[in-house]
Design an enzyme around this catalytic site. Structure first.
Site, PDB file in Angstrom:
ATOM      1  N   HIS A   1      92.813  73.350  11.866  1.00 31.67           N
ATOM      2  CA  HIS A   1      92.498  73.555  10.448  1.00 31.67           C
ATOM      3  C   HIS A   1      91.816  72.334   9.838  1.00 31.67           C
ATOM      4  O   HIS A   1      91.809  72.172   8.622  1.00 31.67           O
ATOM      5  CB  HIS A   1      93.776  73.858   9.661  1.00 31.67           C
ATOM      6  CG  HIS A   1      94.594  74.951  10.240  1.00 31.67           C
ATOM      7  ND1 HIS A   1      94.082  76.209  10.434  1.00 31.67           N
ATOM      8  CD2 HIS A   1      95.869  74.979  10.706  1.00 31.67           C
ATOM      9  CE1 HIS A   1      95.023  76.976  10.979  1.00 31.67           C
ATOM     10  NE2 HIS A   1      96.102  76.248  11.158  1.00 31.67           N
TER      11      HIS A   1
ATOM     12  N   HIS B   1      94.320  81.517  11.480  1.00 26.32           N
ATOM     13  CA  HIS B   1      94.702  81.314  12.884  1.00 26.32           C
ATOM     14  C   HIS B   1      93.908  82.220  13.803  1.00 26.32           C
ATOM     15  O   HIS B   1      94.368  82.605  14.873  1.00 26.32           O
ATOM     16  CB  HIS B   1      96.198  81.539  13.074  1.00 26.32           C
ATOM     17  CG  HIS B   1      97.021  80.517  12.369  1.00 26.32           C
ATOM     18  ND1 HIS B   1      97.468  80.704  11.095  1.00 26.32           N
ATOM     19  CD2 HIS B   1      97.421  79.278  12.749  1.00 26.32           C
ATOM     20  CE1 HIS B   1      98.150  79.618  10.724  1.00 26.32           C
ATOM     21  NE2 HIS B   1      98.127  78.744  11.703  1.00 26.32           N
TER      22      HIS B   1
END
Lengths: 321, 321
Positions: B54, B213
């Protein structure tokens, strides 16, 4: 073609309006020209630009400490001389204007034509041409790539420190001689105006010696783990630079995730430590991109305290970090 | 699989070493924990993290004014409780530690276990759970996504302003209730540990309601020009937020070029102007990404002067801009 955009003919105009929304310290004075909202009243003004698609370059570097204006042509297309002249006239000071041009035929022709037009209107105007891409053998044909952003910063520092136009041109040209870059890609960019990828690349191949306009590299090779790629690029750079004390920019090509740029930085650092280099400063991030190309370039500058001072000097650009 | 990396098992460890090379204000105290080099001696310490992939979250927000530590699990995988405990113990002050957790089953379980372990060792430790992703109907199941970065900033501001642990938890929980995000993608991410794309998406399709994700969105739809996509996302957000005065984050998913994020900002601004919204501040850039996914999310926060002060307060993080 899948792109986050509206009409392809409005790509650059829409982008510039968006940049103004994101950053209130700049103004858009036409579909192609972005300038500081608070214009400089003394010191040499700096104008750069070229085709769009290299964001944050060049508009993101229109900021205190760096550029006064960026002329943003259509994607991968040189801006026209009249737009460049608009930018020059808007930001010119009594000390004059320096144009920072990347070495592409269209850019050189159009910026130099604008320079002549400005001079005819009584504006003192000079230019420098950046040729940092060592993947081209002939030095006169070398393209201007990521090192151009360091030229913006160095020139901004000289201007802020009161150097006159002739001295800035001379010092920047000496700097340009020393800046060396080479790049690579694992995925090409998708060009919004044509709907075409810049090149085709097999599933296990990488391009070495890419430019920043979606063009092919100098050669293709089977992709390697990153230490091998770094060794391959550094072998070329070490032919050009003999100094061991360096300033380094690792530049993402636009769609390279931060995680992978950090991994590149890690193995670059391992490589230079083993070879006995002394790295005075790292820049790692997206500075001069090619739309959504995945890959990176390495730029080396021999250490010089003046250069380091220039790079460390403040700028309000949030992209020079 | 083409990635700029070495061994896939070392992806996160290599990345963290690279982050240290790029940023001398942090230290890596294990393969998974990154902390400020100069630890805070007073004020509540803030710890966040989760799976990697991320970037710049969460390691990039370890900085004065934001986090004290980030626990970086393997790609898209929650860090283990012992690593989280290492981070807590390293940065804990007498005023205690607040854990900022994104609402994913693994993260919640492991961070709460670490919280209990810390409390057993006499460290005052509390936690908050971010659930800003409105693409999930059931509020308790909502995932923590880009809004988490605003939580880091708000909590950092409260800590720097001397609020105690109980007050910070209460104020941050009230803030979390108000933060709403929805995201979309036009290309999935390629996961380095598996060599697989997060999902398959037809050449003319987009995913609405993606997580971070690599998972599918809530539904697929034929891609539209950006004004239609913004209207679609805002229709959902306006069901959640009735205030007209807002703070906005437009977050790139990792491989979205800056040019397209600026175009998104432009048409978002057109939309809200037509609808009579008053935008107090824009954040536009990569904050909470999903590797090399292409797409973006919109996060809205109802305007509150304290929130705006918190977001405008200085931080040395170069990624919060």
């Amino acid at each position: 073609m899948k792109k986050l955009m509206n009409e392809k003919t409005q790509f650059v105009a829409d982008m510039l309006k968006g940049i103004k929304i994101m950053d209130n310290s700049v103004d858009v004075i036409s579909d192609n020209v972005i300038v500081r909202s608070k214009l400089k009243t003394k010191g040499v003004a700096l104008v750069s630009g070229g085709g769009s698609g290299h964001e944050p370059a060049h508009a993101g570097f229109v900021a205190d400490g760096m550029l006064d204006a960026a002329v943003c042509g259509e994607v991968f297309t040189s801006p026209t001389p009249d737009k460049i002249l608009d930018a020059i006239k808007h930001v010119a000071t009594e000390e004059g204007v320096l144009l920072i041009i990347k070495n592409y035929a269209g850019d050189v022709m159009n910026f130099e034509m604008a320079q002549e037009m400005a001079e005819m209107e009584g504006i003192s105007c000079q230019s420098v041409i950046v040729r940092d891409d060592i993947s081209i053998d002939n030095e006169q044909d070398r393209r201007g790539v990521a090192g151009t952003v360091l030229v913006h910063k160095y020139a901004g520092y000289l201007s802020d420190n009161g150097y006159n136009l002739a001295d800035i041109k001379e010092k920047v040209e000496a700097f340009i001689e020393k800046v060396k870059t080479i790049g690579m890609a694992i995925y090409p960019c998708l060009v919004p105006t044509t709907g075409q990828y810049g090149f085709d690349l097999e599933d296990d191949q990488m391009e070495i010696g890419i430019g920043i306009h979606g063009e092919r590299g100098i050669y293709q090779e089977k992709i390697e783990p990153i230490p091998g790629i770094i060794k391959r690029l550094m072998n070329e750079l070490e032919k050009e630079i003999s100094e061991k004390s360096l300033i380094v920019m690792i530049n993402g090509m636009g769609a390279t995730p931060d995680s992978e740029l950090a991994i590149v930085a890690n193995y670059f650092n391992e490589y230079v430590n083993e070879k006995g280099f002394d790295i005075k400063k790292y820049f790692v991030g997206n500075y001069m991109t090619a739309l959504d190309m995945q890959g990176f370039s390495i730029t080396l500058v021999p250490y010089d305290q003046e250069y380091l001072d220039a790079f460390n000097a403040p700028t309000v650009s949030k992209y020079f970090k």
